[in-house]
Scaffold this active site. Structure first.
Site, PDB file in Angstrom:
ATOM      1  CG  HIS A  56      40.285  30.029  53.503  1.00 45.71           C
ATOM      2  ND1 HIS A  56      39.122  29.554  52.986  1.00 45.71           N
ATOM      3  CD2 HIS A  56      40.506  31.223  52.888  1.00 45.71           C
ATOM      4  CE1 HIS A  56      38.650  30.399  52.085  1.00 45.71           C
ATOM      5  NE2 HIS A  56      39.473  31.440  52.013  1.00 45.71           N
ATOM      6  CB  SER A  79      37.105  27.097  57.776  1.00 42.77           C
ATOM      7  OG  SER A  79      37.845  27.313  56.597  1.00 42.77           O
ATOM      8  CB  SER A  84      39.130  26.366  52.695  1.00 44.19           C
ATOM      9  OG  SER A  84      38.537  26.924  53.851  1.00 44.19           O
ATOM     10  CG  ASP A 134      39.158  35.321  53.796  1.00 44.06           C
ATOM     11  OD1 ASP A 134      38.626  35.926  52.858  1.00 44.06           O
ATOM     12  OD2 ASP A 134      40.110  34.521  53.621  1.00 44.06           O
ATOM     13  CD  GLU A 201      43.577  37.475  54.287  1.00 40.72           C
ATOM     14  OE1 GLU A 201      43.851  38.108  55.316  1.00 40.72           O
ATOM     15  OE2 GLU A 201      44.424  36.836  53.636  1.00 40.72           O
ATOM     16  CG  ASN A 226      41.791  42.814  49.040  1.00 43.80           C
ATOM     17  OD1 ASN A 226      42.259  41.712  48.769  1.00 43.80           O
ATOM     18  ND2 ASN A 226      41.464  43.696  48.104  1.00 43.80           N
ATOM     19  CE  LYS A 231      44.461  39.307  50.669  1.00 38.57           C
ATOM     20  NZ  LYS A 231      43.542  39.028  49.547  1.00 38.57           N
ATOM     21  CG  ASP A 235      46.418  36.545  49.118  1.00 32.95           C
ATOM     22  OD1 ASP A 235      45.632  36.208  48.234  1.00 32.95           O
ATOM     23  OD2 ASP A 235      46.276  36.195  50.306  1.00 32.95           O
ATOM     24  CG  ASN A 236      44.173  39.638  46.013  1.00 36.39           C
ATOM     25  OD1 ASN A 236      44.559  39.189  47.090  1.00 36.39           O
ATOM     26  ND2 ASN A 236      43.153  40.462  45.932  1.00 36.39           N
ATOM     27  CB  CYS A 240      45.405  33.530  42.153  1.00 33.39           C
ATOM     28  SG  CYS A 240      44.236  33.928  43.491  1.00 33.39           S
ATOM     29  CG  HIS A 346      35.181  35.079  49.410  1.00 33.06           C
ATOM     30  ND1 HIS A 346      36.315  34.730  50.113  1.00 33.06           N
ATOM     31  CD2 HIS A 346      34.153  34.929  50.265  1.00 33.06           C
ATOM     32  CE1 HIS A 346      35.984  34.400  51.345  1.00 33.06           C
ATOM     33  NE2 HIS A 346      34.669  34.515  51.464  1.00 33.06           N
ATOM     34  CG  HIS A 399      47.270  32.054  47.906  1.00 35.54           C
ATOM     35  ND1 HIS A 399      46.569  31.511  46.863  1.00 35.54           N
ATOM     36  CD2 HIS A 399      46.802  33.319  48.048  1.00 35.54           C
ATOM     37  CE1 HIS A 399      45.717  32.400  46.396  1.00 35.54           C
ATOM     38  NE2 HIS A 399      45.829  33.511  47.101  1.00 35.54           N
ATOM     39  CB  SER A 407      47.898  37.774  53.249  1.00 35.41           C
ATOM     40  OG  SER A 407      48.188  37.534  51.912  1.00 35.41           O
ATOM     41  CD  GLN A 411      43.420  39.737  58.523  1.00 36.26           C
ATOM     42  OE1 GLN A 411      43.178  40.410  59.535  1.00 36.26           O
ATOM     43  NE2 GLN A 411      42.494  39.438  57.640  1.00 36.26           N
TER      44      GLN A 411
END
Ligand code: NAD
Ligand code: ADE
Length: 481
Positions: A56, A79, A84, A134, A201, A226, A231, A235-236, A240, A346, A399, A407, A411
């Protein structure tokens, strides 16, 4: 590192200054990435590396791109989702020439796959040295390309886009076929041979890598970003928790308090979504297939129901399963008038968009881009966000920077490790690795001072008692957090 033969395709270059201002603000919120620039920048640890990225194209990704570039890499980016891209972010990166970017918000599927192809195609090389992915689309294109080139070498047969009804896969086959027709019969084979590895990701991308690895089809060395705790569990969940309500509110401005919200899937993303909706005052129902996650949801006070038992009463639906066929056209036909249907997983196959689009007598009315009302012949309708694709990135800005810093620090560390180990046998082709826990703990540590969080020290005596190193790792590898 200066780019050789700078190329780009972005929609609003005039938004570059706005993008730069937001990038500058984001940097302050991304202490992990800035810490990595400080530690690894002087050594130019990525010097000579060509990095392609399919992720993204947001402001936060801009800070990742400029971190990779500050460490010495040359970067090309697209992306990983048609909706996104933040055009001002793409414009700022292009103006600074810190990466060749091919991305804009609202790409067609054809444009999306063309951008992916351009991001992978280096003018002065067979391809990238390392890939940031990703969801696995770029990885898929390379693998399908290699497969088709092998078949072409044997039989002269070209891939046929008409052989599939999957609209995305038609584009993959088109690109590969056109390359072969143009006489480029080794492009993907040479690219995969040159590629050192990929770091993916997200849950769905990693699931794809693991499936290919188990079947013996995976051609690359892979790092599963992930499943770094910093992460997956940040992140998740917290990402969210922030960006689901943001997407719902920007898209519809609907009052969430008091409404019945169904969250399909109570994994990490589903947990963040369910808690967010609960804090907005919604009555939250969870659907699950896994008894452990169902029990967790029940013990957090959520109702756990079959989708079929709530389809006619709920006001808002959010799919977060990473699975397919979760909300089907017949479910949507039974929903309340103006029920909101959205997906934060996703891919766009959690909601039966094809079934809805082709429902006999259905009318599709665009309220605004990425918000559509589908009206059934009886006059009632459902509101679908981002055409069934990631609603938090399609209808909002994904996010926030702080959590993305966690995250993207993973990476960046994964890319550095793949590059630094290009001549060793630390990573084997065809296998998927996680980053070591010391690096996970390092990422967390980089983010503590910004939150004024203090750590206690483990004494020698306590370390011996727990049988762990004084400086960490503080947990064994399978600890669940
Ligand atoms: P996860 O595996 O932790 O959770 C998915 C849950 O869905 C599991 O508990 C599973 O049992 C459940 N599930 C599967 N099939 C189901 C069904 N038919 N009905 C109900 N529940 C079902 O995965 P996750 O980390 O929560 O990720 C979910 C998806 O979100 C993935 O596609 C991932 O790539 C994506 N993701 C999106 C964002 C974003 O910003 N939008 C961020 C992170 C991850
Ligand atoms: N995934 C979720 N939110 C994101 C963001 N802001 N940038 C990039 N990827 C994301």
């Amino acid at each position: 590192m200066e780019q050789t033969q700078f190329e780009s395709d972005v929609k609003f270059p005039e938004q570059a200054d706005f993008g730069r201002k937001e990038l500058t603000l984001a940097e302050v919120e991304m202490p992990g990435l800035l810490g990595i620039r400080k530690e690894y920048g002087p050594g130019q640890v990525l010097k000579g590396a060509k990095i392609s990225g399919s992720l993204h194209m947001t402001i936060q990704t801009g800070v990742l791109i400029e971190t990779l570039q500050a460490l010495g890499a040359e970067v090309r980016w697209a992306s990983c989702n048609i909706f996104s891209t933040q055009d001002h972010a793409a414009a700022a990166i292009v103006k600074a020439q810190t990466a060749n970017v091919f991305a804009w918000k609202g790409e067609s599927l054809e444009e999306y796959w063309d951008c992916t192809n351009r991001m992978l195609t280096w003018p002065d090389s067979d391809g990238p040295d390392i890939l940031v992915d990703d969801g696995g689309d770029a990885t898929l294109l390379i693998h399908e390309g290699v497969k088709a080139e092998r078949a072409f070498a044997k039989t002269g047969e070209l891939p046929d886009p008409a052989s599939t009804d999957n609209l995305e896969f038609q584009q993959v086959l088109r690109i590969i076929r056109d390359g072969l027709k143009a006489g480029n019969a080794q492009k993907w084979t040479k690219m995969s041979e040159k590629l050192i590895g990929v770091s993916d990701e997200t849950t769905t991308g990693v699931a794809r890598l693991n499936q290919m690895s188990q079947k013996g089809e995976l051609l690359m060395r892979c790092i599963n970003v992930n499943d770094s705790v910093t992460k997956q569990k940040f992140d998740n969940i917290y990402g969210c928790k922030h960006s689901l309500p943001d997407g719902l509110m920007r898209a519809t401005d609907v009052m969430i308090a008091g409404k019945e919200v169904v969250v399909c899937g109570y994994g990490d993303v589903g947990k963040g979504c369910a808690f967010a909706m609960q804090s907005c005052g919604a009555r939250v129902v969870v659907t699950e297939i896994d008894p452990i996650c169902a029990l967790q949801a029940a013990m957090e006070g959520f109702q756990v129901k079959k989708l079929s038992n709530v389809v006619g009463t709920a006001d808002i639906f959010v799919t977060a399963t990473g699975n397919k066929d979760i909300i089907m056209k017949q479910d949507m036909a039974q929903m309340k008038n103006n029920a909101i249907v959205s997906n934060i997983g996703h891919f766009d196959n959690e909601i039966d968009m094809a079934g809805l689009e082709s429902y006999p007598g259905i009318k599709k009315v665009e309220i605004k881009p990425q918000v559509h009302r589908f009206e059934f012949p009886d006059g009632h309708g459902v509101i679908v966000l981002a055409e069934g694709r990631l609603m938090n990135l399609g209808c909002a800005t994904g996010h926030p920077s702080f959590v993305m810093s966690c995250s993207f620090s993973n990476q960046a560390l994964a890319q550095i490790d793949l590059w630094e180990n290009r001549g060793t046998n630390k990573y084997e082709k065809g296998k998927v690795y996680k980053l070591p826990k010391v690096l996970d703990e390092k990422v967390a540590r980089l983010h503590l001072p910004a939150l004024q969080a203090e750590l206690d020290d483990l004494s020698e005596d306590q370390a011996k008692y727990l049988d762990i190193p004084k400086a960490g790792p503080f947990k064994h590898d399978l600890y669940r957090y």
